[in-house]
Scaffold this active site. Structure first.
Site, PDB file in Angstrom:
ATOM      1  N   GLU A   1       3.343  -5.437   7.443  1.00  0.00           N
ATOM      2  CA  GLU A   1       2.355  -4.726   7.527  1.00  0.00           C
ATOM      3  C   GLU A   1       3.071  -4.186   9.674  1.00  0.00           C
ATOM      4  O   GLU A   1       2.976  -2.617   9.981  1.00  0.00           O
ATOM      5  CB  GLU A   1       1.173  -5.070   8.318  1.00  0.00           C
ATOM      6  CG  GLU A   1       0.440  -4.696   6.350  1.00  0.00           C
ATOM      7  CD  GLU A   1       1.350  -5.620   5.409  1.00  0.00           C
ATOM      8  OE1 GLU A   1       1.716  -6.864   5.894  1.00  0.00           O
ATOM      9  OE2 GLU A   1       0.373  -5.591   4.321  1.00  0.00           O
TER      10      GLU A   1
ATOM     11  N   ALA B   1       1.346  -1.309  -0.411  1.00  0.00           N
ATOM     12  CA  ALA B   1       0.172   0.279   0.083  1.00  0.00           C
ATOM     13  C   ALA B   1       0.926   1.257  -0.049  1.00  0.00           C
ATOM     14  O   ALA B   1       2.035   1.343   0.514  1.00  0.00           O
ATOM     15  CB  ALA B   1      -0.781  -0.046   1.418  1.00  0.00           C
TER      16      ALA B   1
HETATM   17  N1  DAK Z   1       4.344   3.093  -0.764  1.00  0.00           N
HETATM   18  C1  DAK Z   1       5.917   5.089  -1.101  1.00  0.00           C
HETATM   19  N2  DAK Z   1       6.442   4.806  -1.776  1.00  0.00           N
HETATM   20  C2  DAK Z   1       7.475   3.531  -1.984  1.00  0.00           C
HETATM   21  C3  DAK Z   1       6.375   2.105  -1.372  1.00  0.00           C
HETATM   22  C4  DAK Z   1       5.650   2.068  -0.503  1.00  0.00           C
HETATM   23  N3  DAK Z   1       5.191   1.481  -0.268  1.00  0.00           N
HETATM   24  N4  DAK Z   1       7.618   1.775  -1.898  1.00  0.00           N
HETATM   25  C5  DAK Z   1       8.418   2.002  -1.912  1.00  0.00           C
HETATM   26  N5  DAK Z   1       7.895   3.416  -2.812  1.00  0.00           N
HETATM   27  C6  DAK Z   1       8.889   4.622  -2.863  1.00  0.00           C
HETATM   28  C7  DAK Z   1      10.162   5.005  -1.956  1.00  0.00           C
HETATM   29  O1  DAK Z   1       9.699   5.633  -1.232  1.00  0.00           O
HETATM   30  C8  DAK Z   1      11.125   5.667  -3.154  1.00  0.00           C
HETATM   31  O2  DAK Z   1      10.831   6.475  -3.306  1.00  0.00           O
HETATM   32  P1  DAK Z   1      11.763   8.228  -3.521  1.00  0.00           P
HETATM   33  O3  DAK Z   1      12.867   7.697  -2.408  1.00  0.00           O
HETATM   34  O4  DAK Z   1      12.966   7.718  -5.375  1.00  0.00           O
HETATM   35  O5  DAK Z   1      10.678   8.897  -4.212  1.00  0.00           O
HETATM   36  C9  DAK Z   1      11.143   4.588  -4.492  1.00  0.00           C
HETATM   37  O6  DAK Z   1       9.940   3.939  -4.180  1.00  0.00           O
HETATM   38  C10 DAK Z   1      11.885   3.265  -4.448  1.00  0.00           C
HETATM   39  O7  DAK Z   1      12.275   3.001  -3.085  1.00  0.00           O
HETATM   40  P2  DAK Z   1      13.332   2.536  -2.496  1.00  0.00           P
HETATM   41  O8  DAK Z   1      14.414   3.877  -2.777  1.00  0.00           O
HETATM   42  O9  DAK Z   1      13.006   2.553  -1.003  1.00  0.00           O
HETATM   43  O10 DAK Z   1      14.382   1.508  -3.495  1.00  0.00           O
HETATM   44  P3  DAK Z   1      15.238   0.464  -2.269  1.00  0.00           P
HETATM   45  O11 DAK Z   1      15.225  -0.395  -3.828  1.00  0.00           O
HETATM   46  O12 DAK Z   1      15.962   0.911  -1.909  1.00  0.00           O
HETATM   47  O13 DAK Z   1      14.047  -0.596  -1.669  1.00  0.00           O
HETATM   48  C11 DAK Z   1      12.096  -1.569  -1.445  1.00  0.00           C
HETATM   49  C12 DAK Z   1      13.247  -1.331  -2.278  1.00  0.00           C
HETATM   50  C13 DAK Z   1      10.554  -2.412  -1.853  1.00  0.00           C
HETATM   51  C14 DAK Z   1      12.421  -2.565  -0.002  1.00  0.00           C
HETATM   52  C15 DAK Z   1      11.677  -0.284  -0.650  1.00  0.00           C
HETATM   53  O14 DAK Z   1      10.922   0.631  -0.841  1.00  0.00           O
HETATM   54  C16 DAK Z   1      10.412  -0.709   0.626  1.00  0.00           C
HETATM   55  O15 DAK Z   1      10.570  -1.001   1.722  1.00  0.00           O
HETATM   56  N6  DAK Z   1       9.438  -0.159   0.352  1.00  0.00           N
HETATM   57  C17 DAK Z   1       8.429  -0.661   1.397  1.00  0.00           C
HETATM   58  C18 DAK Z   1       8.076  -1.813   1.409  1.00  0.00           C
HETATM   59  C19 DAK Z   1       6.729  -1.788   2.493  1.00  0.00           C
HETATM   60  O16 DAK Z   1       6.650  -1.457   3.814  1.00  0.00           O
HETATM   61  N7  DAK Z   1       5.445  -1.267   1.984  1.00  0.00           N
HETATM   62  C20 DAK Z   1       4.723  -1.292   2.859  1.00  0.00           C
HETATM   63  C21 DAK Z   1       3.894  -2.629   3.740  1.00  0.00           C
HETATM   64  S1  DAK Z   1       2.590  -2.183   4.331  1.00  0.00           S
HETATM   65  C22 DAK Z   1      -4.465  -1.224   5.467  1.00  0.00           C
HETATM   66  C23 DAK Z   1      -4.794  -1.775   4.341  1.00  0.00           C
HETATM   67  C24 DAK Z   1      -3.666  -1.913   3.608  1.00  0.00           C
HETATM   68  C25 DAK Z   1      -2.270  -2.152   4.343  1.00  0.00           C
HETATM   69  C26 DAK Z   1      -2.077  -1.519   5.891  1.00  0.00           C
HETATM   70  C27 DAK Z   1      -3.013  -0.994   6.401  1.00  0.00           C
HETATM   71  N8  DAK Z   1      -5.192  -0.392   6.293  1.00  0.00           N
HETATM   72  C28 DAK Z   1      -6.622  -0.229   5.761  1.00  0.00           C
HETATM   73  C29 DAK Z   1      -6.000   0.329   7.776  1.00  0.00           C
HETATM   74  C30 DAK Z   1      -1.016  -2.557   3.556  1.00  0.00           C
HETATM   75  C31 DAK Z   1      -0.465  -1.856   4.469  1.00  0.00           C
HETATM   76  C32 DAK Z   1       1.256  -2.416   3.258  1.00  0.00           C
HETATM   77  O17 DAK Z   1       1.307  -2.896   2.372  1.00  0.00           O
END
Ligand code: DAK
Length: 265
Positions: free
Chosen positions: A141, A72
């Site tokens: 999450e 997300a």
């Molecule tokens: N959201 C927004 N931007 C994101 C993103 C995300 N999930 N993932 C990556 N980006 C953006 C980064 O901020 C970065 O942007 P800039 O800095 O270039 O502007 C760009 O994408 C490239 O990412 P990185 O520079 O971080 O790239 P790396 O290769 O260093 O790392 C990575 C790749 C995938 C390991 C890292 O980007 C990462 O950890 N991303 C976040 C993964 C994550 O934690 N995703 C969220 C999972 S939790 C709910 C509904 C749904 C959910 C929860 C609650 N409710 C209704 C309550 C769901 C939650 C989730 O999905």
């Protein structure tokens, strides 16, 4: 000219190859993360496909090789601050994932790179998953102080068992393609996951479309009830299958030693 030529989306691309639709989530600046506009557009595509008899299978993928969907959109999530807005977002996301899950035609997630959080939940809403060897999947999450909100706590344990799902959910660790294959989280690993997805889709859609819809319905409705109740459902749906002209065609084609020509009737 294809069915989708006239349509424009901001965060995704929709292509048609014969009767196969390919939905590509396309937000490269955020590694294809799902913001609410993207979720709305996915919902629109699913509705469109549900209404379109010319489409017989759907592949869902992400643009680029780095990510299927990196979750997300965290910048949007970070603005949620009360029970009601969180619940609303969760319900609207769940509705999109459910309508994808309930499509009567085969759906395949083609996972290249990261499928994290909401991205893995999107893949879990598809019938099967095909990953590239470099794919990494996880539900991180808890590391952000939330829990999966688009079906992850429900679909993952049903797919791979509660113990394995709880390990992934509680540690938040990422699994690679090989481990995902071993645990049944993905069905195939391929160096060319999109070609593999198209190959598997072609294999699926050679079968009778009503059979595919009834199989999906039987599995879905049978998942949470006793075997006896499930057998009742299976018998009902079996009855519906034998009443189709495709059943007559399938059996006749076998006896005639030729390929069946199914019409979805
Ligand atoms: N959201 C927004 N931007 C994101 C993103 C995300 N999930 N993932 C990556 N980006 C953006 C980064 O901020 C970065 O942007 P800039 O800095 O270039 O502007 C760009 O994408 C490239 O990412 P990185 O520079 O971080 O790239 P790396 O290769 O260093 O790392 C990575 C790749 C995938 C390991 C890292 O980007 C990462 O950890 N991303 C976040 C993964 C994550 O934690 N995703 C969220 C999972 S939790 C709910 C509904 C749904 C959910 C929860 C609650 N409710 C209704 C309550 C769901 C939650 C989730 O999905």
């Amino acid at each position: 000219m294809t069915l989708f030529d006239e349509l424009e989306f901001s965060n995704l691309q929709l292509d048609q190859h014969g009767s196969l639709a390919v939905l590509t989530i396309n937000r490269p600046k955020a590694l294809n993360a799902l913001n609410s506009d993207t979720l709305t557009e996915i919902g629109q595509v699913v509705d469109l496909i549900a209404e379109n008899a010319d489409i017989s299978a759907l592949i869902v993928t992400g643009a680029g090789e780095k990510a299927f969907v990196a979750g997300a959109d965290i910048s949007e999530l970070s603005e949620l601050n009360n029970v009601y807005s969180g619940r609303e977002l969760s319900l609207s996301g769940q509705e999109v994932m459910q309508s994808l899950n309930n499509l009567p035609l085969p759906t395949i997630a083609c996972i290249q790179g990261f499928a994290l959080g909401g991205g893995l939940e999107l893949a879990l809403a598809c019938d099967i998953r095909i990953a590239s060897p470099r794919a990494r999947m996880g539900l991180p999450e808890a590391s952000l102080g939330v829990i999966p909100g688009f079906g992850g706590t429900q679909r993952l344990p049903r797919l791979i068992g509660a113990g394995r799902a709880l390990d992934m959910l509680i540690t938040g660790r990422q699994v690679d393609a090989e481990e995902a294959l071993q645990m049944g989280l993905v069905n195939y690993v391929s160096d060319e996951p999109l070609s593999k997805a198209r190959e598997v889709a072609e294999q699926m859609i050679r079968n009778a479309p009503i059979s595919l819809a009834l199989i999906k319905e039987a599995v879905r409705r049978g998942a949470h009830i006793s075997v006896e109740e499930g057998m009742e459902i299976e018998a009902d749906l079996f009855g519906m299958a034998v009443a189709t002209s495709d059943f007559a065609e399938g059996t006749r084609a076998f006896l005639d030693k030729r390929r069946p020509e199914f019409k979805g009737e």
